[in-house]
Design a protein around this motif. Structure first.
Motif, PDB file in Angstrom:
ATOM      1  N   ALA A  72     -22.364 -63.267 -53.109  1.00  0.00           N
ATOM      2  CA  ALA A  72     -21.706 -64.373 -52.400  1.00  0.00           C
ATOM      3  C   ALA A  72     -22.670 -65.156 -51.506  1.00  0.00           C
ATOM      4  O   ALA A  72     -22.242 -65.927 -50.655  1.00  0.00           O
ATOM      5  N   SER A  73     -23.972 -64.972 -51.722  1.00  0.00           N
ATOM      6  CA  SER A  73     -24.928 -65.711 -50.896  1.00  0.00           C
ATOM      7  C   SER A  73     -25.059 -67.163 -51.342  1.00  0.00           C
ATOM      8  O   SER A  73     -25.561 -68.002 -50.587  1.00  0.00           O
ATOM      9  N   LYS A  74     -24.661 -67.456 -52.571  1.00  0.00           N
ATOM     10  CA  LYS A  74     -24.771 -68.844 -53.060  1.00  0.00           C
ATOM     11  C   LYS A  74     -23.823 -69.055 -54.239  1.00  0.00           C
ATOM     12  O   LYS A  74     -23.150 -68.117 -54.683  1.00  0.00           O
TER      13      LYS A  74
ATOM     14  N   ASN B 188     -30.855 -60.500 -52.501  1.00  0.00           N
ATOM     15  CA  ASN B 188     -32.151 -61.048 -52.068  1.00  0.00           C
ATOM     16  C   ASN B 188     -32.038 -62.170 -51.047  1.00  0.00           C
ATOM     17  O   ASN B 188     -32.932 -62.346 -50.226  1.00  0.00           O
ATOM     18  N   SER B 189     -30.950 -62.942 -51.113  1.00  0.00           N
ATOM     19  CA  SER B 189     -30.872 -64.165 -50.301  1.00  0.00           C
ATOM     20  C   SER B 189     -30.252 -63.891 -48.925  1.00  0.00           C
ATOM     21  O   SER B 189     -29.157 -64.395 -48.607  1.00  0.00           O
ATOM     22  N   ALA B 190     -30.971 -63.113 -48.116  1.00  0.00           N
ATOM     23  CA  ALA B 190     -30.431 -62.717 -46.808  1.00  0.00           C
ATOM     24  C   ALA B 190     -30.186 -63.927 -45.913  1.00  0.00           C
ATOM     25  O   ALA B 190     -29.130 -64.030 -45.263  1.00  0.00           O
TER      26      ALA B 190
ATOM     27  N   ALA C 175     -26.402 -55.275 -50.606  1.00  0.00           N
ATOM     28  CA  ALA C 175     -26.352 -54.159 -51.564  1.00  0.00           C
ATOM     29  C   ALA C 175     -26.708 -54.702 -52.935  1.00  0.00           C
ATOM     30  O   ALA C 175     -26.225 -55.765 -53.341  1.00  0.00           O
ATOM     31  N   ASN C 176     -27.569 -53.974 -53.612  1.00  0.00           N
ATOM     32  CA  ASN C 176     -27.874 -54.296 -55.004  1.00  0.00           C
ATOM     33  C   ASN C 176     -26.758 -53.688 -55.848  1.00  0.00           C
ATOM     34  O   ASN C 176     -26.607 -52.461 -55.877  1.00  0.00           O
ATOM     35  N   VAL C 177     -25.978 -54.528 -56.533  1.00  0.00           N
ATOM     36  CA  VAL C 177     -24.829 -53.983 -57.274  1.00  0.00           C
ATOM     37  C   VAL C 177     -25.251 -52.993 -58.357  1.00  0.00           C
ATOM     38  O   VAL C 177     -24.442 -52.175 -58.794  1.00  0.00           O
TER      39      VAL C 177
ATOM     40  N   ASN D 182     -16.052 -59.272 -58.845  1.00  0.00           N
ATOM     41  CA  ASN D 182     -17.376 -58.920 -59.368  1.00  0.00           C
ATOM     42  C   ASN D 182     -18.029 -60.186 -59.917  1.00  0.00           C
ATOM     43  O   ASN D 182     -17.830 -60.549 -61.082  1.00  0.00           O
ATOM     44  N   ASN D 183     -18.793 -60.824 -59.045  1.00  0.00           N
ATOM     45  CA  ASN D 183     -19.381 -62.124 -59.370  1.00  0.00           C
ATOM     46  C   ASN D 183     -20.906 -62.059 -59.510  1.00  0.00           C
ATOM     47  O   ASN D 183     -21.491 -62.886 -60.207  1.00  0.00           O
ATOM     48  N   ALA D 184     -21.545 -61.075 -58.871  1.00  0.00           N
ATOM     49  CA  ALA D 184     -23.014 -61.024 -58.871  1.00  0.00           C
ATOM     50  C   ALA D 184     -23.544 -61.032 -60.291  1.00  0.00           C
ATOM     51  O   ALA D 184     -23.026 -60.326 -61.157  1.00  0.00           O
TER      52      ALA D 184
ATOM     53  N   HIS E 146     -29.234 -60.826 -74.439  1.00  0.00           N
ATOM     54  CA  HIS E 146     -28.934 -59.762 -73.458  1.00  0.00           C
ATOM     55  C   HIS E 146     -27.873 -60.215 -72.465  1.00  0.00           C
ATOM     56  O   HIS E 146     -26.984 -59.448 -72.096  1.00  0.00           O
ATOM     57  N   TYR E 147     -27.931 -61.504 -72.054  1.00  0.00           N
ATOM     58  CA  TYR E 147     -26.891 -62.040 -71.152  1.00  0.00           C
ATOM     59  C   TYR E 147     -25.537 -62.014 -71.856  1.00  0.00           C
ATOM     60  O   TYR E 147     -24.535 -61.554 -71.293  1.00  0.00           O
ATOM     61  N   SER E 148     -25.498 -62.486 -73.101  1.00  0.00           N
ATOM     62  CA  SER E 148     -24.235 -62.533 -73.858  1.00  0.00           C
ATOM     63  C   SER E 148     -23.675 -61.127 -74.045  1.00  0.00           C
ATOM     64  O   SER E 148     -22.459 -60.909 -73.911  1.00  0.00           O
TER      65      SER E 148
ATOM     66  N   ASP F 166     -21.926 -75.965 -62.066  1.00  0.00           N
ATOM     67  CA  ASP F 166     -23.042 -76.603 -61.353  1.00  0.00           C
ATOM     68  C   ASP F 166     -23.513 -75.734 -60.181  1.00  0.00           C
ATOM     69  O   ASP F 166     -23.049 -75.902 -59.056  1.00  0.00           O
ATOM     70  N   THR F 167     -24.401 -74.782 -60.471  1.00  0.00           N
ATOM     71  CA  THR F 167     -24.983 -73.927 -59.420  1.00  0.00           C
ATOM     72  C   THR F 167     -26.483 -73.772 -59.690  1.00  0.00           C
ATOM     73  O   THR F 167     -26.981 -74.212 -60.733  1.00  0.00           O
ATOM     74  N   SER F 168     -27.148 -73.045 -58.787  1.00  0.00           N
ATOM     75  CA  SER F 168     -28.599 -72.862 -58.949  1.00  0.00           C
ATOM     76  C   SER F 168     -28.941 -72.032 -60.184  1.00  0.00           C
ATOM     77  O   SER F 168     -30.094 -72.007 -60.611  1.00  0.00           O
TER      78      SER F 168
HETATM   79  P1  NAP Z   1     -26.233 -68.110 -58.615  1.00  0.00           P
HETATM   80  O1  NAP Z   1     -26.023 -69.354 -57.851  1.00  0.00           O
HETATM   81  O2  NAP Z   1     -27.565 -67.810 -59.207  1.00  0.00           O
HETATM   82  O3  NAP Z   1     -25.746 -66.878 -57.725  1.00  0.00           O
HETATM   83  C1  NAP Z   1     -25.883 -65.561 -58.207  1.00  0.00           C
HETATM   84  C2  NAP Z   1     -25.439 -64.613 -57.111  1.00  0.00           C
HETATM   85  O4  NAP Z   1     -25.555 -63.272 -57.628  1.00  0.00           O
HETATM   86  C3  NAP Z   1     -26.327 -64.709 -55.865  1.00  0.00           C
HETATM   87  O5  NAP Z   1     -25.520 -64.674 -54.716  1.00  0.00           O
HETATM   88  C4  NAP Z   1     -27.173 -63.440 -55.968  1.00  0.00           C
HETATM   89  O6  NAP Z   1     -27.462 -62.876 -54.690  1.00  0.00           O
HETATM   90  C5  NAP Z   1     -26.233 -62.498 -56.671  1.00  0.00           C
HETATM   91  N1  NAP Z   1     -26.937 -61.368 -57.277  1.00  0.00           N
HETATM   92  C6  NAP Z   1     -27.831 -61.391 -58.290  1.00  0.00           C
HETATM   93  N2  NAP Z   1     -28.269 -60.140 -58.536  1.00  0.00           N
HETATM   94  C7  NAP Z   1     -27.625 -59.323 -57.648  1.00  0.00           C
HETATM   95  C8  NAP Z   1     -27.667 -57.936 -57.402  1.00  0.00           C
HETATM   96  N3  NAP Z   1     -28.452 -57.110 -58.119  1.00  0.00           N
HETATM   97  N4  NAP Z   1     -26.879 -57.421 -56.420  1.00  0.00           N
HETATM   98  C9  NAP Z   1     -26.076 -58.243 -55.678  1.00  0.00           C
HETATM   99  N5  NAP Z   1     -26.025 -59.576 -55.861  1.00  0.00           N
HETATM  100  C10 NAP Z   1     -26.797 -60.101 -56.840  1.00  0.00           C
HETATM  101  O7  NAP Z   1     -25.238 -68.048 -59.882  1.00  0.00           O
HETATM  102  P2  NAP Z   1     -23.728 -68.504 -60.084  1.00  0.00           P
HETATM  103  O8  NAP Z   1     -23.742 -69.614 -61.038  1.00  0.00           O
HETATM  104  O9  NAP Z   1     -23.033 -68.637 -58.792  1.00  0.00           O
HETATM  105  O10 NAP Z   1     -23.210 -67.211 -60.883  1.00  0.00           O
HETATM  106  C11 NAP Z   1     -22.211 -66.341 -60.402  1.00  0.00           C
HETATM  107  C12 NAP Z   1     -21.635 -65.588 -61.588  1.00  0.00           C
HETATM  108  O11 NAP Z   1     -21.060 -66.513 -62.516  1.00  0.00           O
HETATM  109  C13 NAP Z   1     -22.674 -64.802 -62.388  1.00  0.00           C
HETATM  110  O12 NAP Z   1     -22.119 -63.561 -62.788  1.00  0.00           O
HETATM  111  C14 NAP Z   1     -22.914 -65.673 -63.595  1.00  0.00           C
HETATM  112  O13 NAP Z   1     -23.367 -64.943 -64.698  1.00  0.00           O
HETATM  113  C15 NAP Z   1     -21.540 -66.245 -63.804  1.00  0.00           C
HETATM  114  N6  NAP Z   1     -21.534 -67.488 -64.582  1.00  0.00           N
HETATM  115  C16 NAP Z   1     -22.186 -68.594 -64.135  1.00  0.00           C
HETATM  116  C17 NAP Z   1     -22.151 -69.739 -64.895  1.00  0.00           C
HETATM  117  C18 NAP Z   1     -22.864 -70.986 -64.486  1.00  0.00           C
HETATM  118  O14 NAP Z   1     -22.992 -71.912 -65.314  1.00  0.00           O
HETATM  119  N7  NAP Z   1     -23.330 -71.121 -63.258  1.00  0.00           N
HETATM  120  C19 NAP Z   1     -21.468 -69.758 -66.121  1.00  0.00           C
HETATM  121  C20 NAP Z   1     -20.805 -68.613 -66.537  1.00  0.00           C
HETATM  122  C21 NAP Z   1     -20.842 -67.485 -65.756  1.00  0.00           C
HETATM  123  P3  NAP Z   1     -28.941 -62.862 -54.031  1.00  0.00           P
HETATM  124  O15 NAP Z   1     -29.539 -64.215 -54.283  1.00  0.00           O
HETATM  125  O16 NAP Z   1     -28.631 -62.582 -52.592  1.00  0.00           O
HETATM  126  O17 NAP Z   1     -29.705 -61.755 -54.701  1.00  0.00           O
END
Ligand code: NAP
Length: 244
Positions: free
Chosen positions: A10-12, A35-37, A59-61, A86-88, A151-153, A186-188
């Protein structure tokens, strides 16, 4: 008493938008990060200054012990765990033949084992309370498969299998388990995709745009609400019509 939600990653991005929404709606929020404290602590500070109950927890999930301690802390601070999101997640793009064993393990450990760790840690409290909602963020690529993201899929398809099986197992205990399969949001996470490739992609989305993190947060909020009490084991596509 306010309900408590744990949001991993939930950091971003989607997780941060979800934390903001649930805090504004009066939930106690555990805002997990790895990582993103700086970003996580800034978000927590800003939400607390607005009068919301939010803790940031590193916490590292992928690490079972760290996840167990996070759930214990949530129960200690807020008295219960009602909702787990469960979003990480991480994403990597690579030809299948170039995926190393390390890459594969890292992907599975964060994106699939992370979901297992958090569900296993949170469920005893939910089962004890005969109530709880788990929302897993998968991906449309877990449904359709994506070239250069095997691997992601595979990990995201694993999240769907976990969701369906766990939903059946814990339904008699009053806990629902659902997944969201977003399209391109639209995220990082998509920051490394070139402007041209993103434009090509958006061209193929019937609704003609990327989704926003806030739209995914709104769907999480609905699935966590009483209005979704009779929904379990489902995979909700949120992709602008890209996968129909
Ligand atoms: P994001 O902006 O890159 O954010 C990813 C988040 O996951 C960050 O807060 C990061 O925290 C956290 N994270 C990564 N590894 C972690 C770990 N080992 N332990 C705890 N936290 C961890 O990505 P997002 O787009 O918001 O993605 C969120 C979820 O949506 C993901 O599961 C992604 O696969 C899924 N998703 C995204 C999209 C898309 O197009 N954006 C599409 C489909 C699904 P830190 O930076 O603090 O490590």
């Amino acid at each position: 008493m306010s309900k408590t939600v744990i949001i991993t990653g939930a950091s971003k991005g989607i997780g941060a938008a979800t934390a903001i929404l649930f805090a504004q709606k009066g939930y106690n929020v555990v805002l997990n990060y790895n990582n993103s404290a700086a970003a996580a602590l800034l978000l927590q500070k800003s939400l607390c200054e607005q009068g919301h109950n939010v803790i940031a927890y590193k916490a590292n999930v992928a690490n079972k012990l760290e996840v167990d301690l996070m759930i214990k802390e949530a129960i200690y601070r807020f008295g219960s765990v009602d909702i787990l999101i469960n979003n990480a997640g991480i994403s990597r793009s690579s030809l299948f033949t170039d995926i190393s064993e390390f890459d594969w393990d890292e992907m599975m450990n964060v994106n699939l084992k992370g979901v297992f760790n958090c569900c296993q840690a949170a469920l005893p409290e939910m089962i004890k309370n005969k109530s709880g909602k788990i929302i897993n963020i998968s991906s449309m690529w877990g449904v359709t498969g994506a070239s250069c993201e095997v691997h992601y899929s595979a990990a995201k398809a694993g999240v769907i299998g976990l969701t369906k099986a766990l939903a059946k197992e814990v339904a008699p205990s009053g806990v629902t388990v659902n997944a969201i399969a977003p399209g391109i949001i639209d995220t990082s996470m998509n920051a490394e995709i070139s402007v041209e490739d993103l434009a090509d992609f958006v061209n193929d989305v019937p609704l003609g745009r990327m989704g926003t993190a806030d739209e995914v947060a709104q769907l999480c909020f609905f699935l966590a609400s009483d209005s979704a009490d009779y929904i379990t084991g489902q995979v909700i596509g949120q992709n602008g019509g890209y996968v129909i």
